[in-house]
Motif scaffolding. Structure first.
Motif, short mmCIF file in Angstrom:
data_model
loop_
_atom_site.label_atom_id
_atom_site.label_comp_id
_atom_site.label_asym_id
_atom_site.label_seq_id
_atom_site.Cartn_x
_atom_site.Cartn_y
_atom_site.Cartn_z
N ILE A 1 0.61 -1.29 0.06
CA ILE A 1 0.00 0.01 -0.04
C ILE A 1 0.95 1.11 -0.05
O ILE A 1 0.70 2.22 -0.77
N TYR B 1 -9.31 2.15 -1.64
CA TYR B 1 -9.21 1.18 -0.52
C TYR B 1 -10.60 0.98 0.50
O TYR B 1 -11.14 2.06 0.54
N HIS C 1 -9.92 -6.59 3.75
CA HIS C 1 -9.59 -5.38 3.06
C HIS C 1 -9.47 -5.56 1.84
O HIS C 1 -9.10 -6.53 1.21
N ILE D 1 -7.91 -3.41 -1.92
CA ILE D 1 -7.23 -2.46 -2.55
C ILE D 1 -7.23 -2.37 -3.98
O ILE D 1 -7.15 -3.83 -4.50
N THR E 1 -7.56 -8.49 -2.44
CA THR E 1 -8.18 -8.63 -0.92
C THR E 1 -7.39 -9.31 -0.05
O THR E 1 -6.75 -10.42 -0.41
#
Lengths: 393, 200
Positions: B5, B75, B83, B85, B114
């Motif tokens: 990230i 995100y 999670h 992105i 994910t």
């Protein structure tokens, strides 16, 4: 211009992995006293090999099984009750057993009929009213018997895509009967009552409301008083009483079908408070229940015969044995013989209970993992056949 | 995972600083993600927070309408599940009214990765081991509609605030169980032009 690094830090803060919950091994300790032939049972090695195959080759996290046959009672386990805390699964451990509760619900309804509190051929609308009846197609016309036998034609709320996405959106929501019935409101019925057979959880939610209405108390209390306590099912409770008991084994799901599991213990089973799911038990207690039911020790032989009155759906699942529907119980013919059964699914858990009327053998197994590739080892036709054949003499 | 990230985020300021003479357009929005059937509800709880940053450029432009292309980094955090992105691009059409309001429709395609929010245990050699999560690769397709307002109605580089309803598909989701998952995002965002002055 500091906004971008600030946002980056915010994202990194959010992007943290939740570690597992530390649980002491003592938490899983249980007292378990009964007549146990596991150490001397002639087929103990064969049974254990079947369980070990499920965990070592099938990706099952943990499996517990009981076989009660003419040579005695065998209990065994393989795998883990809790991966994070590295706890081995034991036969006494409690787990979620999902829709197997429908057999208990049907038993309870027949018991209420024996007590003169209802009649199976009454319409459910004679006891219930409001949106549960008015807004669910066929609910005004269906009888208690049709609900028990899945011949009401009433829409299964679980089939609603809106319900499925909503339950994933809020994985720890505690759903109550009214919330779930909402997803069956105004949906077309599958067929006219008694015209066919189609499994629907909505039937059993309505039956749960019926039990509460007739008895005037919470569902779990009625189950406790009329079934759990008389049979001394000490490892059995309703999730409605305690949704996530501290000693329940951890559940796991292979959501992405790659044998990379995540824990789902706190994911809501959505049926904790309703009579279509929400049972917590273990294979030993389930064996005691099933055997007692089949021997006429809970309901009368006449009621049992009513429960075992079979109807065949017009369409069968091509991936399973052709099955017939009784009242809260199924019948099918397997290479191991004719069998009565009911299975149960919850998120991260699965259980199946079988009774072979030809030789009186009871087989119950429960696992704490499902979905994806794991299902191939626990709930498909091939998996079930393998397990049942392993219990053949 | 966190390094990935950080790396992706690092491209955004580099890109912005690289454009010293021409104002750089940035779309920034906060959103609430939900697994839901599109167009059945506008807002859902619990809130699954999300953040999107991106840019766009015109393919065809007239004073009252334009066809444009976006590039977005997105995100979201879905509590207790995963999670996500994503990097994706949209083809958009915007109709702008003289007194400030504007309406857009956007169709997008992109890549989603994910990661489980909980620890993953991986089956190896007959047992489960606690190993680092490498996440899951997904394709996404989106369809969005927004209503916005240009603060300086006469300027082509006016800031804009917008409310966007975005529905999107994630594929594959849970093979053999739920092959395709539908999501909705409700964005509250702004379009701003960054110049050399406000980049300092």
């Amino acid at each position: 211009m500091k906004i971008i690094p600030t946002l980056g830090l915010l994202m990194l803060t959010l992007f943290s992995c939740q570690k597992g919950e530390v649980i002491s091994p003592n938490n899983y300790t249980c007292n378990f006293n009964f007549e146990n032939s596991s150490q001397s049972h002639p087929r103990r090695s064969k049974y254990q090999a079947q369980l070990d195959d499920m965990t070592q080759h099938g990706g099952v996290v943990g499996v517990s099984m009981v076989v009660q046959d003419e040579d005695g009672l065998w209990l065994g386990t393989s795998g883990k009750a809790d991966l994070y805390n590295n706890i081995d699964l034991q036969p006494c451990h409690i787990t979620r057993v999902g829709s197997t509760v429908k057999m208990y619900t049907a038993t309870l309804i027949l018991k209420l009929q024996e007590e003169g509190k209802l009649n199976l051929d009454q319409k459910i609308a004679e006891h219930l009213s409001g949106d549960a009846i008015k807004r669910i197609k066929n609910a005004e016309k269906a009888t208690i018997r049709q609900l028990l036998q899945h011949s009401s034609g009433i829409y299964n709320y679980i089939q609603s895509a809106q319900f499925q996405t909503a339950s994933i959106n809020n994985l720890i929501k505690e759903w109550h009967a009214e919330d779930l019935l909402h997803y069956a409101y105004d949906k077309p019925a599958y067929f006219e009552p008694d015209a066919d057979i189609r499994y629907s959880n909505t039937n059993y939610i309505l039956l749960g409301l019926l039990i509460e209405k007739i008895e005037g108390k919470a569902l779990y209390q009625v189950f406790e008083e009329k079934i759990f306590q008389p049979l001394q099912l000490k490892q059995t409770l309703f999730a409605g009483k305690n949704p996530v008991p501290s000693n329940i084994i951890r559940g796991y799901i292979d959501l992405y079908s790659n044998l990379q599991v995540i824990e789902s213990t706190y994911y809501s089973g959505w049926d904790y408070y309703t009579a279509d799911g929400g049972l917590i038990s273990n294979p030993y207690d389930m064996t005691v229940f099933f055997k007692a039911l089949m021997l006429g020790k809970i309901i009368t032989p006449a009621s049992l015969q009513t429960m075992l009155s079979w109807k065949t759906p017009k369409e069968q699942d091509p991936e399973f044995y052709p099955i017939q529907y009784g009242l809260g119980i199924f019948r099918t013919e397997t290479p191991r013989g004719v069998v009565y059964f009911h299975s149960g699914d919850a998120i991260g858990y699965y259980a199946n209970m079988f009774y072979f009327p030809e030789d009186g053998t009871t087989v119950v197994y429960a696992v704490n993992s499902n979905y994806g590739k794991i299902d191939h080892a626990v709930s498909t036709k091939n998996a079930i056949e393998k397990i049942l054949l392993a219990t053949k003499k | 995972m966190s390094k990935t990230i950080l790396l992706l985020l690092s491209f955004v300021p580099l890109y912005v600083y690289g454009q010293k003479r021409t104002p750089v357009l940035i779309n920034l929005s906060f959103f609430n993600e939900a697994t839901a059937i599109p167009f059945t509800q506008a807002f859902s709880t619990p809130i699954h927070p999300g953040l999107q940053i991106g840019t766009e450029f015109n393919l065809k432009s007239k004073p009252s309408a334009r066809l444009f292309q976006t590039a977005n980094l997105n995100y979201f955090y879905h509590h207790r599940l995963n999670h996500g992105i994503s990097l994706y691009s949209e083809l958009g059409y915007e109709q702008r009214l003289q007194f400030g309001p504007a309406f857009s429709a956007l169709f997008g395609l992109g890549y989603l990765h994910t990661f489980a929010t909980a620890e993953e245990f991986i089956f190896q050699d007959g047992q489960y081991l606690n190993k680092n999560d490498r996440g899951n690769a997904r394709l996404l397709a989106s369809l969005a509609f927004d209503v916005g307002f240009y603060v300086k109605k006469d300027q082509s580089n006016s800031p804009k605030i917008f409310l966007r309803y975005q529905s999107w598909l994630e594929y594959p989701y849970s093979p053999g169980f739920i092959p395709l998952m539908t999501h909705t995002n409700l964005h509250l965002g702004t379009k701003i032009f960054l110049t050399k002055k406000n980049l300092k």
